[in-house]
Design a protein around this motif. Structure first.
Motif, short mmCIF file in Angstrom:
data_model
loop_
_atom_site.label_atom_id
_atom_site.label_comp_id
_atom_site.label_asym_id
_atom_site.label_seq_id
_atom_site.Cartn_x
_atom_site.Cartn_y
_atom_site.Cartn_z
N THR A 289 -5.87 -12.28 -27.59
CA THR A 289 -6.13 -11.14 -26.72
C THR A 289 -7.33 -11.44 -25.84
N ILE A 290 -7.17 -11.25 -24.54
CA ILE A 290 -8.24 -11.47 -23.58
C ILE A 290 -8.56 -10.14 -22.93
N ASP A 291 -9.69 -9.55 -23.28
CA ASP A 291 -10.08 -8.25 -22.74
C ASP A 291 -10.99 -8.46 -21.54
N ILE A 292 -10.45 -8.25 -20.36
CA ILE A 292 -11.19 -8.54 -19.13
C ILE A 292 -12.35 -7.58 -18.94
N ASP A 293 -12.14 -6.29 -19.23
CA ASP A 293 -13.21 -5.30 -19.06
C ASP A 293 -14.41 -5.61 -19.96
N LYS A 294 -14.12 -5.95 -21.21
CA LYS A 294 -15.20 -6.23 -22.17
C LYS A 294 -15.64 -7.69 -22.15
N ARG A 295 -14.89 -8.52 -21.42
CA ARG A 295 -15.14 -9.96 -21.38
C ARG A 295 -15.19 -10.53 -22.80
N GLU A 296 -14.15 -10.21 -23.56
CA GLU A 296 -14.04 -10.67 -24.93
C GLU A 296 -12.71 -11.39 -25.15
N VAL A 297 -12.75 -12.37 -26.03
CA VAL A 297 -11.54 -13.09 -26.42
C VAL A 297 -11.40 -13.00 -27.93
N ILE A 298 -10.24 -12.51 -28.38
CA ILE A 298 -9.94 -12.43 -29.81
C ILE A 298 -8.84 -13.44 -30.10
N CYS A 299 -9.15 -14.42 -30.93
CA CYS A 299 -8.21 -15.48 -31.27
C CYS A 299 -7.95 -15.46 -32.77
N ILE B 161 -14.19 -14.84 -30.20
CA ILE B 161 -14.66 -16.16 -29.81
C ILE B 161 -15.59 -16.04 -28.61
N SER B 162 -16.74 -16.69 -28.67
CA SER B 162 -17.70 -16.66 -27.56
C SER B 162 -17.32 -17.68 -26.49
N PHE B 163 -17.36 -17.23 -25.25
CA PHE B 163 -17.07 -18.09 -24.10
C PHE B 163 -18.23 -18.01 -23.12
N ARG B 164 -18.53 -19.13 -22.49
CA ARG B 164 -19.47 -19.10 -21.38
C ARG B 164 -18.77 -18.44 -20.19
N PRO B 165 -19.55 -17.84 -19.25
CA PRO B 165 -18.95 -17.06 -18.17
C PRO B 165 -17.84 -17.77 -17.40
N LYS B 166 -18.08 -19.01 -16.97
CA LYS B 166 -17.06 -19.68 -16.18
C LYS B 166 -15.85 -20.09 -17.02
N GLU B 167 -16.05 -20.35 -18.29
CA GLU B 167 -14.91 -20.64 -19.18
C GLU B 167 -14.02 -19.41 -19.28
N PHE B 168 -14.65 -18.26 -19.46
CA PHE B 168 -13.89 -17.01 -19.55
C PHE B 168 -13.14 -16.74 -18.25
N ASP B 169 -13.82 -16.89 -17.11
CA ASP B 169 -13.19 -16.64 -15.82
C ASP B 169 -12.00 -17.56 -15.58
N LEU B 170 -12.14 -18.81 -15.97
CA LEU B 170 -11.06 -19.77 -15.78
C LEU B 170 -9.87 -19.42 -16.68
N LEU B 171 -10.14 -19.04 -17.92
CA LEU B 171 -9.07 -18.63 -18.82
C LEU B 171 -8.32 -17.42 -18.26
N LYS C 257 -10.82 -26.26 -27.06
CA LYS C 257 -11.55 -26.41 -28.31
C LYS C 257 -11.88 -25.06 -28.93
N ARG C 258 -12.24 -24.09 -28.10
CA ARG C 258 -12.57 -22.76 -28.61
C ARG C 258 -11.34 -22.05 -29.17
N LEU C 259 -10.18 -22.40 -28.65
CA LEU C 259 -8.94 -21.75 -29.09
C LEU C 259 -8.13 -22.65 -30.02
N ASP C 260 -8.81 -23.57 -30.68
CA ASP C 260 -8.07 -24.55 -31.50
C ASP C 260 -7.47 -23.96 -32.78
N LYS C 261 -7.80 -22.70 -33.10
CA LYS C 261 -7.18 -22.07 -34.26
C LYS C 261 -5.76 -21.58 -33.97
N LEU C 262 -5.42 -21.47 -32.71
CA LEU C 262 -4.06 -21.07 -32.36
C LEU C 262 -3.07 -22.13 -32.85
#
Length: 231
Positions: free
Chosen positions: A141-151, A156-166, A207-212
């Motif tokens: 789940t990628i929550d754009i408003d909260k800038r959160e990623v649930i894997c 999972i913590s993302f740096r700003p540009k990593e999140f934007d690219l995802l 790497k951050r999403l390697d649990k998928l």
């Protein structure tokens, strides 16, 4: 508007003086560190808007300083390197640098890159203008408003540009984006770096999403990347 503050870490006093003289004409406040250890201390003490790290420094080199700074802060980092080699450029990006400048450089170019980075930091990413709310996929789940990623149930913590690219990729599943398109849409027209930045960020996202149990970002050889679950 408050004055821009830039921390420059370089053990060459001549380079620092040249930068100081040019910065003074551009209304940029300069903070100087002579080595990597000092740079880390000054980031905490001075809270600069941008950090410029020379690669070759005593006590702690620029690469190690970059790694340590990234453990605590998201302050934009520009690497200065005397070697125009791919290894140095890629290593700096992998450690969390946002851009690099190769020595010898002109102070004008350095200021241009600093201002380009600050422009990109000011507004919210353009990828958020067209899409908001959560993007929900199987176990991701990628929550754009909260800038959160649930894997897989874990935040999972993302740096700003990593999140934007995802987000840029995930909001158009199946669409293929070239590296140049991603640079333009996520980094902006004024980005001075090269397309290799995309590869480095994709590697970090994977790497951050390697649990998928599946790969969600796919390489399209000769073109770029696409997002797809179960592809």
């Amino acid at each position: 508007m408050s004055q821009t503050k830039v921390l420059v870490a370089d053990d060459d006093p001549n380079v620092c003086e040249i930068i100081r003289l040019y910065f003074s004409k551009q209304q940029i406040e300069l903070v100087v560190a002579a080595n990597g250890k000092q740079a880390i201390e000054m980031v905490e003490k001075e809270t600069p808007d941008v950090v410029v790290l020379d690669v070759m420094m005593p006590e702690m080199d620029g690469f190690e300083a970059c790694r340590e700074i990234r453990k605590k802060w998201d302050t934009p980092i520009i690497m200065l390197t005397a070697k125009d080699e791919e290894f140095d450029r890629v290593l700096g990006l992998e450690l969390g640098a946002d851009d690099y400048v190769t020595k010898p450089f002109s102070p004008r170019e350095l200021v241009a890159r600093i201002r380009a980075i600050l422009r990109r930091m000011q507004p919210k990413a353009r990828v958020e203008e067209e899409a908001s709310g959560p993007l929900v996929f199987d176990q991701l789940t990628i929550d754009i408003d909260k800038r959160e990623v649930i894997c897989c149930g874990e935040k999972i913590s993302f740096r700003p540009k990593e999140f934007d690219l995802l987000v840029q990729l995930a909001k158009s599943p199946g669409s293929v984006f070239s590296r140049e398109q991603l640079l333009e849409q996520v980094w902006g027209f004024d980005y001075y770096g090269d397309a290799r930045t995309i590869d480095v960020h994709i590697k970090k996202i994977r790497k951050r999403l390697d649990k998928l149990p599946y790969e969600c970002i796919h390489t399209v050889w000769g073109i770029g990347y696409k997002f797809g679950v179960g592809d």
